[in-house]
Design an enzyme around this catalytic site. Structure first.
Site, PDB file in Angstrom:
ATOM      1  N   HIS A   1      46.417  66.635  38.547  1.00  0.00           N
ATOM      2  CA  HIS A   1      45.853  65.784  39.372  1.00  0.00           C
ATOM      3  C   HIS A   1      45.166  64.325  38.954  1.00  0.00           C
ATOM      4  O   HIS A   1      44.064  64.320  38.602  1.00  0.00           O
ATOM      5  CB  HIS A   1      44.334  66.553  39.788  1.00  0.00           C
ATOM      6  CG  HIS A   1      44.001  66.098  41.016  1.00  0.00           C
ATOM      7  ND1 HIS A   1      43.159  66.998  42.143  1.00  0.00           N
ATOM      8  CD2 HIS A   1      43.533  65.125  41.644  1.00  0.00           C
ATOM      9  CE1 HIS A   1      42.730  66.458  43.157  1.00  0.00           C
ATOM     10  NE2 HIS A   1      42.818  65.181  42.937  1.00  0.00           N
ATOM     11  N   LEU A   2      46.192  63.700  38.867  1.00  0.00           N
ATOM     12  CA  LEU A   2      45.918  62.417  38.045  1.00  0.00           C
ATOM     13  C   LEU A   2      46.018  61.068  39.217  1.00  0.00           C
ATOM     14  O   LEU A   2      46.161  59.812  38.433  1.00  0.00           O
ATOM     15  CB  LEU A   2      47.111  62.011  36.957  1.00  0.00           C
ATOM     16  CG  LEU A   2      46.999  62.954  35.636  1.00  0.00           C
ATOM     17  CD1 LEU A   2      48.033  62.277  34.756  1.00  0.00           C
ATOM     18  CD2 LEU A   2      45.441  62.803  35.007  1.00  0.00           C
TER      19      LEU A   2
ATOM     20  N   GLU B   1      43.160  74.848  41.445  1.00  0.00           N
ATOM     21  CA  GLU B   1      43.020  73.809  40.097  1.00  0.00           C
ATOM     22  C   GLU B   1      42.000  74.245  39.284  1.00  0.00           C
ATOM     23  O   GLU B   1      40.895  74.710  39.644  1.00  0.00           O
ATOM     24  CB  GLU B   1      42.753  72.398  40.635  1.00  0.00           C
ATOM     25  CG  GLU B   1      44.089  71.991  41.385  1.00  0.00           C
ATOM     26  CD  GLU B   1      43.779  70.601  41.692  1.00  0.00           C
ATOM     27  OE1 GLU B   1      43.053  69.718  41.299  1.00  0.00           O
ATOM     28  OE2 GLU B   1      44.567  70.028  42.778  1.00  0.00           O
TER      29      GLU B   1
ATOM     30  N   ARG C   1      47.156  66.845  48.617  1.00  0.00           N
ATOM     31  CA  ARG C   1      46.306  67.898  48.403  1.00  0.00           C
ATOM     32  C   ARG C   1      47.063  69.121  48.263  1.00  0.00           C
ATOM     33  O   ARG C   1      48.031  69.435  48.783  1.00  0.00           O
ATOM     34  CB  ARG C   1      45.110  68.287  49.589  1.00  0.00           C
ATOM     35  CG  ARG C   1      44.088  67.400  49.507  1.00  0.00           C
ATOM     36  CD  ARG C   1      43.160  67.732  48.205  1.00  0.00           C
ATOM     37  NE  ARG C   1      41.897  66.986  48.050  1.00  0.00           N
ATOM     38  CZ  ARG C   1      41.829  65.943  47.442  1.00  0.00           C
ATOM     39  NH1 ARG C   1      42.809  65.331  46.740  1.00  0.00           N
ATOM     40  NH2 ARG C   1      40.615  65.387  47.067  1.00  0.00           N
TER      41      ARG C   1
ATOM     42  N   ASP D   1      50.998  66.745  42.119  1.00  0.00           N
ATOM     43  CA  ASP D   1      49.965  66.418  41.101  1.00  0.00           C
ATOM     44  C   ASP D   1      48.722  67.022  41.558  1.00  0.00           C
ATOM     45  O   ASP D   1      47.903  67.215  40.704  1.00  0.00           O
ATOM     46  CB  ASP D   1      49.683  64.723  41.497  1.00  0.00           C
ATOM     47  CG  ASP D   1      48.428  64.310  40.906  1.00  0.00           C
ATOM     48  OD1 ASP D   1      48.258  64.536  39.963  1.00  0.00           O
ATOM     49  OD2 ASP D   1      47.460  63.758  41.354  1.00  0.00           O
TER      50      ASP D   1
HETATM   51  N1  LIG Z   1      45.917  62.858  44.182  1.00  0.00           N
HETATM   52  C1  LIG Z   1      44.929  62.460  44.053  1.00  0.00           C
HETATM   53  O1  LIG Z   1      44.119  62.154  42.890  1.00  0.00           O
HETATM   54  C2  LIG Z   1      44.266  61.637  45.235  1.00  0.00           C
HETATM   55  C3  LIG Z   1      43.631  60.412  45.308  1.00  0.00           C
HETATM   56  C4  LIG Z   1      43.240  59.973  46.428  1.00  0.00           C
HETATM   57  C5  LIG Z   1      43.463  60.393  47.681  1.00  0.00           C
HETATM   58  N2  LIG Z   1      44.040  61.868  47.683  1.00  0.00           N
HETATM   59  C6  LIG Z   1      44.520  62.437  48.816  1.00  0.00           C
HETATM   60  O2  LIG Z   1      45.632  61.679  49.505  1.00  0.00           O
HETATM   61  C7  LIG Z   1      45.470  62.080  50.985  1.00  0.00           C
HETATM   62  C8  LIG Z   1      45.621  60.844  51.942  1.00  0.00           C
HETATM   63  O3  LIG Z   1      44.647  60.111  51.615  1.00  0.00           O
HETATM   64  P1  LIG Z   1      44.164  58.618  52.411  1.00  0.00           P
HETATM   65  O4  LIG Z   1      43.221  57.809  51.720  1.00  0.00           O
HETATM   66  O5  LIG Z   1      45.613  57.809  52.559  1.00  0.00           O
HETATM   67  O6  LIG Z   1      43.707  59.269  53.883  1.00  0.00           O
HETATM   68  P2  LIG Z   1      43.803  58.551  55.453  1.00  0.00           P
HETATM   69  O7  LIG Z   1      42.779  59.592  55.969  1.00  0.00           O
HETATM   70  O8  LIG Z   1      43.641  57.105  55.054  1.00  0.00           O
HETATM   71  O9  LIG Z   1      45.229  58.922  55.880  1.00  0.00           O
HETATM   72  C9  LIG Z   1      45.493  60.473  55.916  1.00  0.00           C
HETATM   73  C10 LIG Z   1      46.550  60.235  57.151  1.00  0.00           C
HETATM   74  O10 LIG Z   1      47.052  61.613  57.430  1.00  0.00           O
HETATM   75  C11 LIG Z   1      47.394  61.438  58.826  1.00  0.00           C
HETATM   76  N3  LIG Z   1      47.365  62.959  59.159  1.00  0.00           N
HETATM   77  C12 LIG Z   1      46.171  63.971  59.763  1.00  0.00           C
HETATM   78  N4  LIG Z   1      46.651  64.913  59.901  1.00  0.00           N
HETATM   79  C13 LIG Z   1      47.986  64.975  59.860  1.00  0.00           C
HETATM   80  C14 LIG Z   1      48.908  65.926  60.190  1.00  0.00           C
HETATM   81  N5  LIG Z   1      48.749  67.333  60.529  1.00  0.00           N
HETATM   82  N6  LIG Z   1      50.252  65.529  59.903  1.00  0.00           N
HETATM   83  C15 LIG Z   1      50.859  64.393  59.656  1.00  0.00           C
HETATM   84  N7  LIG Z   1      49.628  63.381  59.301  1.00  0.00           N
HETATM   85  C16 LIG Z   1      48.464  63.533  59.411  1.00  0.00           C
HETATM   86  C17 LIG Z   1      46.206  60.850  59.609  1.00  0.00           C
HETATM   87  O11 LIG Z   1      46.400  60.218  60.885  1.00  0.00           O
HETATM   88  C18 LIG Z   1      46.097  59.673  58.545  1.00  0.00           C
HETATM   89  O12 LIG Z   1      46.813  58.604  59.124  1.00  0.00           O
HETATM   90  C19 LIG Z   1      43.884  62.720  51.017  1.00  0.00           C
HETATM   91  O13 LIG Z   1      44.499  64.113  51.042  1.00  0.00           O
HETATM   92  C20 LIG Z   1      43.531  62.593  49.661  1.00  0.00           C
HETATM   93  O14 LIG Z   1      42.464  63.564  49.451  1.00  0.00           O
HETATM   94  C21 LIG Z   1      44.570  62.371  46.666  1.00  0.00           C
HETATM   95  O1  LIG Z   2      38.465  62.827  41.116  1.00  0.00           O
HETATM   96  C1  LIG Z   2      39.280  62.752  41.101  1.00  0.00           C
HETATM   97  O2  LIG Z   2      40.205  62.291  39.919  1.00  0.00           O
HETATM   98  C2  LIG Z   2      40.367  63.097  42.298  1.00  0.00           C
HETATM   99  C3  LIG Z   2      40.395  62.086  43.379  1.00  0.00           C
HETATM  100  C4  LIG Z   2      41.252  62.418  44.389  1.00  0.00           C
HETATM  101  O3  LIG Z   2      41.785  63.692  44.644  1.00  0.00           O
HETATM  102  C5  LIG Z   2      40.343  62.173  45.844  1.00  0.00           C
HETATM  103  O4  LIG Z   2      40.503  62.687  46.791  1.00  0.00           O
HETATM  104  O5  LIG Z   2      39.707  60.792  45.657  1.00  0.00           O
END
Ligand SMILES: NC(=O)c1ccc[n+]([C@@H]2O[C@H](COP(=O)([O-])OP(=O)(O)OC[C@H]3O[C@@H](n4cnc5c(N)ncnc54)[C@H](O)[C@@H]3O)[C@@H](O)[C@H]2O)c1
Ligand SMILES: O=C(O)CC[C@@H](O)C(=O)O
Length: 527
Positions: free
Chosen positions: A279-280, A259, A230, A254
């Site tokens: 943001h891909l 954004e 994020r 990313d």
């Molecule tokens: N770039 C994108 O398009 C994209 C796509 C999917 C998810 N994401 C993002 O990726 C991130 C992770 O997603 P996920 O599905 O693995 O989530 P998840 O909830 O499965 O894992 C998050 C982990 O972070 C840990 N955590 C929480 N606070 C913390 C801290 N202060 N320090 C260290 N660790 C901490 C938690 O214990 C957990 O294990 C989220 O922010 C999600 O929104 C981005």
């Molecule tokens: O909508 C998207 O493509 C981004 C999704 C991703 O950031 C998420 O949190 O699942």
């Protein structure tokens, strides 16, 4: 026929499911004002990360029953506002896990082998083989910040590439990290020892600018950092500066604090040692089908009066008895959240005891609600009534459930004990009247307080003057006390003080409070 507004690009597979039960209008790129204007016509809203679902939009959505986020993060939805209005918010917790993990790997390799610049150079008619000497990731150390779904998948892939793995996640047990082939370490050590650092944590008040100039300064000058989690977790100005000054070798980003990325963002002027994507992380054909189907099915079910399986704000799976249990679910969630903060982050054991009349009820929803509260500090909106038990199991949390119908201090009460990094702590609570929640003991000291947003708990010696000293300390930090209670078992023995505060506790105040003679321990709690 109900009406669904789809305000971000969603895969056709999702639209097809919604069209079975509703009129579906796909209208992307709307401004906030336009959304406020048209939302009163709709029963459901389906979004990705593009639409910001603000309080104003939610308040205008008088027919809205559900907001579906085709993805994981619901940080673009004002979930408390939706909850207050009784709107279910659902997401797809796992649909894009693989896509996001693979994007992080692609970013790591792109940086290491200069793929974006080499590609641009060849397309510009050049053949600069000596300019693009890269580095291998084999035998290098990868530091994973956040060992949840994406972090875990990435760990397996990186291990297969021969990388050494470090992980920082205050909510994951050492055993779980070891199962994933990672050495669990503190953030500072991870920053110092890693050749690559990749972030997979949610954006929360605690993680905002977690990676700031000081933390970046711990990195090796040859190390590179990746953020596919994020925007806002890395301080973008500090990152740009660190790369420009050669303090670190590069970054691949990313996600951004704002954004789309602003035209004048410092990240745009860093040069070739940064790889930027718009943001891909979730943008694969497979992930988009997964999340569209996952969320469209839930919207369809809710419009048909059925429960949703991944509701982030209300329980979606329990039968009619939910009405009777509702206040106890709220109590369990609050006590779970409270005991996790008293016990410290890495809880490895939770005992849930149902007492009095509550002991005769279905216990599973209450235990799940306690786990949801317990994990809420770590997982925020990602944890829900559906996944709380699985998440707890994956984190190695041992859950024990007991009942004692003979405890009759209140009609029904709930006693939780949890063991974490700060030792074992217990809390008890009850529901008064229809729905009033009370904390009735802390570490077995009797109290009677309503939970509030900001609280301070102390364990101290019951002696004259101590309450006044804590009051003055809080006053000197401009923190207003809303209420205060002391619980003790014997006069001048040990005692517990519970303070409800109007303001969050500023940094540094706990250290001052711990200096007060007679104070043994102090904990800030945010509920
Ligand atoms: N770039 C994108 O398009 C994209 C796509 C999917 C998810 N994401 C993002 O990726 C991130 C992770 O997603 P996920 O599905 O693995 O989530 P998840 O909830 O499965 O894992 C998050 C982990 O972070 C840990 N955590 C929480 N606070 C913390 C801290 N202060 N320090 C260290 N660790 C901490 C938690 O214990 C957990 O294990 C989220 O922010 C999600 O929104 C981005
Ligand atoms: O909508 C998207 O493509 C981004 C999704 C991703 O950031 C998420 O949190 O699942």
């Amino acid at each position: 026929m109900p009406k669904v507004l789809v305000s971000d690009p969603i895969d056709q597979a999702g639209i097809d499911i919604l069209s079975q039960v509703a009129q579906v209008d796909v209208n992307t790129g709307l401004s906030a004002e336009q959304l406020v204007k048209i939302i009163p016509d709709y029963d459901a809203l389906m979004i990705r990360s593009g639409t910001q679902v603000t309080k104003e939009i939610i308040e205008a959505g008088n027919s809205l029953k559900i907001i579906g986020r085709a993805g994981v993060g619901v940080d673009n939805v004002d979930v408390p506002a939706a909850t207050r209005k009784g709107i279910v918010v659902v997401n797809s917790p796992e649909g894009n896990t693989i896509a996001a993990a693979e994007h992080a790997i692609a970013m790591m390799l792109s940086m290491s082998r200069h793929i974006p610049e080499a590609n641009a150079s060849v397309k510009a008619g050049k053949w600069e083989r000596n300019r693009f000497i890269g580095v291998e990731v084999y035998k290098k150390t990868l530091g994973i910040v956040g060992l949840g779904k994406i972090g875990s998948h990435l760990a397996a892939a990186a291990k297969a590439m021969g990388m050494k793995l470090l992980a920082y996640d205050p909510f994951i047990s050492t055993e779980r990290a070891e199962q994933l082939g990672c050495r669990l370490v503190e953030l500072e050590l991870l920053m110092r020892e890693s050749d690559y650092i990749t972030l997979h944590i949610p954006k929360t008040p605690e993680t905002l600018h977690l990676i700031n100039a000081e933390v970046l300064s711990k990195m090796k000058p040859t190390a590179r950092i990746i953020n596919c989690a994020r925007g806002g977790i890395i301080d973008e100005a500090a990152l740009a500066e660190a790369i420009k000054e050669g303090k670190i070798a590069g970054a691949a980003i990313d996600v951004y604090e704002h954004e789309p990325l602003e035209a004048d963002s410092p990240l745009r002027n860093v040069g070739q040692n940064i790889v930027l994507t718009p943001h891909l992380g979730a943008s694969t054909a497979e992930a988009q089908v997964n999340v569209a189907i996952d969320v469209a099915e839930q919207i369809r079910d809710v419009l048909l009066g059925l429960p949703a399986r991944s509701a982030v704000n209300i329980p979606g799976i329990f039968p009619d008895s939910i009405e009777k249990l509702k206040p106890y679910l709220q109590l369990a969630e609050t006590l779970g959240n409270l005991v996790s903060q008293l016990a410290g982050g890495r809880v490895d054991y939770l005992n849930v005891q149902l007492q009095g009349e509550l002991a005769n009820n279905q216990s599973q929803p209450v235990v799940v609600a306690a786990l949801k509260g317990l994990l809420s500090q770590a997982l925020r909106e990602r944890v829900n009534y559906v996944n709380a038990s699985i998440e707890a199991k994956e984190r190695g949390i041992r859950v024990v459930e007991t009942r004692d119908a003979s405890i009759r201090d209140y009609t029904g009460s709930l006693h939780l004990s949890a063991k974490g990094t700060l030792g074992e702590h217990t809390v008890t609570g009850a529901v008064l009247g229809e729905s009033e929640i009370r904390i009735t003991s802390v570490d077995d000291f009797p109290v009677n307080v309503s939970p509030t947003h900001h609280m301070l708990f102390t364990l101290h010696r019951d002696m004259p003057g101590i309450i006044g000293k804590i009051g003055s300390q809080l006053g000197s930090f401009n923190v207003n006390i809303a209420s205060m209670q002391v619980g003790r078992k014997i006069v001048r023995g040990d005692a517990v003080m519970v303070l409800s505060l109007d303001d969050p506790l500023p940094e540094g105040i706990l250290a001052e409070i711990l200096k007060v003679p007679g104070i043994r321990d102090a904990y800030t709690v945010n509920l």
